[in-house]
Every structure is written in structure tokens, then in C-alpha cells.
Design a protein around this motif. Sequence first.
Motif, PDB file in Angstrom:
ATOM      1  N   GLU A   1       0.829  -1.197   0.000  1.00 58.22           N
ATOM      2  CA  GLU A   1       0.000   0.000   0.000  1.00 58.22           C
ATOM      3  C   GLU A   1       0.872   1.259   0.000  1.00 58.22           C
ATOM      4  O   GLU A   1       1.702   1.466   0.885  1.00 58.22           O
TER       5      GLU A   1
ATOM      6  N   GLU B   1       1.226   3.519   3.123  1.00 56.65           N
ATOM      7  CA  GLU B   1       1.677   2.934   4.375  1.00 56.65           C
ATOM      8  C   GLU B   1       3.001   3.571   4.787  1.00 56.65           C
ATOM      9  O   GLU B   1       3.915   3.733   3.975  1.00 56.65           O
TER      10      GLU B   1
ATOM     11  N   ASP C   1      -1.695   6.620  11.991  1.00 56.38           N
ATOM     12  CA  ASP C   1      -1.496   5.904  10.736  1.00 56.38           C
ATOM     13  C   ASP C   1      -0.025   5.669  10.400  1.00 56.38           C
ATOM     14  O   ASP C   1       0.326   5.440   9.244  1.00 56.38           O
TER      15      ASP C   1
ATOM     16  N   LYS D   1       3.274   3.230  11.425  1.00 55.58           N
ATOM     17  CA  LYS D   1       3.657   1.995  12.105  1.00 55.58           C
ATOM     18  C   LYS D   1       5.078   2.149  12.644  1.00 55.58           C
ATOM     19  O   LYS D   1       6.023   2.323  11.869  1.00 55.58           O
TER      20      LYS D   1
END
Length: 250
Positions: A13, A16, A236, A238
Motif C-alpha cells: 500500500e 503505508e 497511521d 507503524k
Amino acid sequence: MQKRRERAERSREPWEVFVTTSWDDGHILDRKLSGLLEDYELRGTFYVAPRNIELPPQERLRNPDLQALARHFEIGGHTLTHLRLTTLSDAAARKEIVEGKDSLEQVIGLPLRSFCYPGGEYRHRHPAIVREAGFDLARTARREVTGVSPRYETHTTVHAYRHLVDGPAALRLAGGNLPKARQMFWNWDVFAMTMFDQVLTSGGIFHLWGHSWEIEQNSDWERLERVLSYIANRPDVKYVDNGELPAISR
């Protein structure tokens, strides 16, 4: 099968965003640095050479320090004595890598997943040696990379240090704006935050790395904390250890 796997990694994605940090050598100031990471709830990997010949014994992390670090952060291999692999025979390089790994695993009681090439120096044959030693990933010192890297040649984004060769990169990042490029060139923290903004916009990996002793030497703790504060607690995003980074499987 291998090519399909690599295509799958590249098709991840696009929005990401991953953030990771890593800190090399195993200096006792890693204790201070780890405290800052905890304050901002950031993840990181500490690459330790337990008998680092470039550090006086009193400046190396001790076993209790390593055990305390391992409770909150990933510990990675960095050879036993921090010798450059490019100066060693294959047999000697393998011995350095394996003995460094074994030494740390005995102290922390956990298997090591990640490795970092001392000085970022390696040759084409070394990734295979690292893999055979049981590591899942190896980090280089190549900078200004925000995409997915090969698993045993994992690159970084920003070094917490001002490099004289970063002028062209700063100019590109500033879109040709000379005053802005000059500010980024003279202030690695501004460069880092601008790179982070780029990753937030386009997706990818923001990987900050450095040395605690170097930050102390350059009186850069305030700069570092400014960057850590800026990249922390973003929705959003990580936050991962190096061992959890997405990688091209080869």
C-alpha cells in the motif's frame, strides 16, 4: 516464486508509513538515548559489538545494561569487535559475526534477528555470510532511502549527523530553494524532519540512525530530541524495530 514475492513487496500500500530508528556500536550513552526513545514511545534497534575495539572498555555497555535495553528494544549484532568485514577473510568475517551474535544472545537470553555492517562496509559475499549466521536482516549505512530494501542490504533515511556531501540532496529536497537547502544542509534535524514529511506524503520507510557517542561529541541532544518529538505519536504510522521492517526477500 521469488519474483512474485518481490513484486508483492513492491506493491505494498503506497500510503503505508513505517518509522524505525537504529543506534550503533554499544556505547554506554545508549542508556541515555534509550530513555529518550521511551519518553517519545519510539521503537529502535541497538546494534552492539560487545568487545568493540574502538571504544575503551569503560565506555562499552555492560551485561546489565544490555539486559535492561533488551526489555524494551531490539538488540542487533554488529560483530564481536567492530572490525570492518572488508578487511577480513571470509572465515574471519564469519567468526566475527557468529561470535558477536552468540555473545549477545547469551547475555540477553533472546535470539538476534538483525545485523549491522560495521562502518556500513561490506562486499557482495557478506550478505550470504550474515544470512548463514542466522540473521533475518542486515542494515547498511546508505542514506536518503525511503523505499523497501533488500533484506540483507537494508538502507536508511537520515544519519543523525551533518554530512558535507548532503548538499545536493538538500537542494533536491528543497526543490531548488537555496535558503531552504542551506538550512537543511547546516541542520541535520531540519533535513530529517523534511524527509519525514516527504515519507508522510508519499508513503514508505523513515529510518533514523546514529551513534550516541557522536551525538554527545557534537552536542546534538537537543537536535535529536527535536526530531524524535516531531516523528513520534503520528496516527497511521507503524513504529517498528529494524527486524520488523518490510523487506525485499533476497
